[in-house]
Write a protein that holds these residues in place. Structure first.
Motif, PDB file in Angstrom:
ATOM      1  N   GLY A  42       0.772  -1.232   0.000  1.00 45.17           N
ATOM      2  CA  GLY A  42       0.000   0.000   0.000  1.00 45.17           C
ATOM      3  C   GLY A  42       0.802   1.281   0.000  1.00 45.17           C
ATOM      4  N   VAL A  87       2.661  10.148  -2.909  1.00 42.42           N
ATOM      5  CA  VAL A  87       1.424  10.915  -2.784  1.00 42.42           C
ATOM      6  C   VAL A  87       1.775  12.376  -2.548  1.00 42.42           C
ATOM      7  CG1 VAL A  87       1.253  10.500  -0.292  1.00 42.42           C
ATOM      8  CG2 VAL A  87      -0.823  10.966  -1.610  1.00 42.42           C
ATOM      9  N   SER A 140      -3.754  10.894   0.862  1.00 41.31           N
ATOM     10  CA  SER A 140      -3.979   9.751   1.745  1.00 41.31           C
ATOM     11  C   SER A 140      -3.421   8.470   1.138  1.00 41.31           C
ATOM     12  CB  SER A 140      -5.488   9.549   1.985  1.00 41.31           C
ATOM     13  OG  SER A 140      -6.062  10.662   2.624  1.00 41.31           O
ATOM     14  N   LEU A 141      -3.098   7.539   1.998  1.00 45.80           N
ATOM     15  CA  LEU A 141      -2.708   6.191   1.616  1.00 45.80           C
ATOM     16  C   LEU A 141      -3.249   5.227   2.658  1.00 45.80           C
ATOM     17  CD1 LEU A 141       1.062   6.532   0.591  1.00 45.80           C
ATOM     18  CD2 LEU A 141      -0.823   5.955  -0.940  1.00 45.80           C
ATOM     19  N   VAL A 195       6.744   5.085   1.852  1.00 42.38           N
ATOM     20  CA  VAL A 195       5.755   6.160   1.687  1.00 42.38           C
ATOM     21  C   VAL A 195       6.535   7.442   1.422  1.00 42.38           C
ATOM     22  CG1 VAL A 195       4.008   7.562   2.830  1.00 42.38           C
ATOM     23  CG2 VAL A 195       4.018   5.078   3.142  1.00 42.38           C
TER      24      VAL A 195
END
Length: 117
Positions: free
Chosen positions: A8, A12, A17-18, A113
């Motif tokens: 996931g 971004v 959002s993630l 991320v």
């Protein structure tokens, strides 16, 4: 033995959002998972707690979460989630899933991320 696989992560924009997922595979009935959680490690920094979900009781969040992240757990699926909202560049890091057992803690391989400003 406990194996954790995260998914996931990604790139971004700030404010986006993630949703991260982590599936635990347990071999051997003696390996019973108690707490599960999420940690992160930014470049040049130590790994730090993001959220920890105990077997019972409330989830613990790091102060920097400030209501932006939500951790949840599906015990039937041996899966833990981390919803990341209102992301900013300071949240850029490798996010690791963690599972605690009587025999010790286990870690996933991490998912990156990256938040662009």
């Amino acid at each position: 033995q406990v194996q954790l696989v995260e998914s996931g992560g990604g790139l971004v924009q700030a404010g986006g959002s993630l949703r991260l997922s982590c599936v635990a595979s347990v071999s051997g009935s003696i390996f019973r998972i108690s707490a599960m959680g999420w940690y992160r490690q930014a470049p040049g920094k130590q790994r730090e707690l993001v959220a920890r979900i105990p077997a019972t009781g409330q989830t613990n969040y790091a102060d920097f979460v400030k209501g932006r992240f939500t951790a949840s757990r599906d015990n039937a699926k041996n899966t833990v989630y981390l919803q990341l909202d209102s992301l900013d560049s300071e949240d850029t890091a490798v996010y690791y899933c963690n599972a605690e057992t009587y025999f010790g803690a286990y870690w996933g391989q991490g998912t990156q991320v990256t938040v662009s400003s």
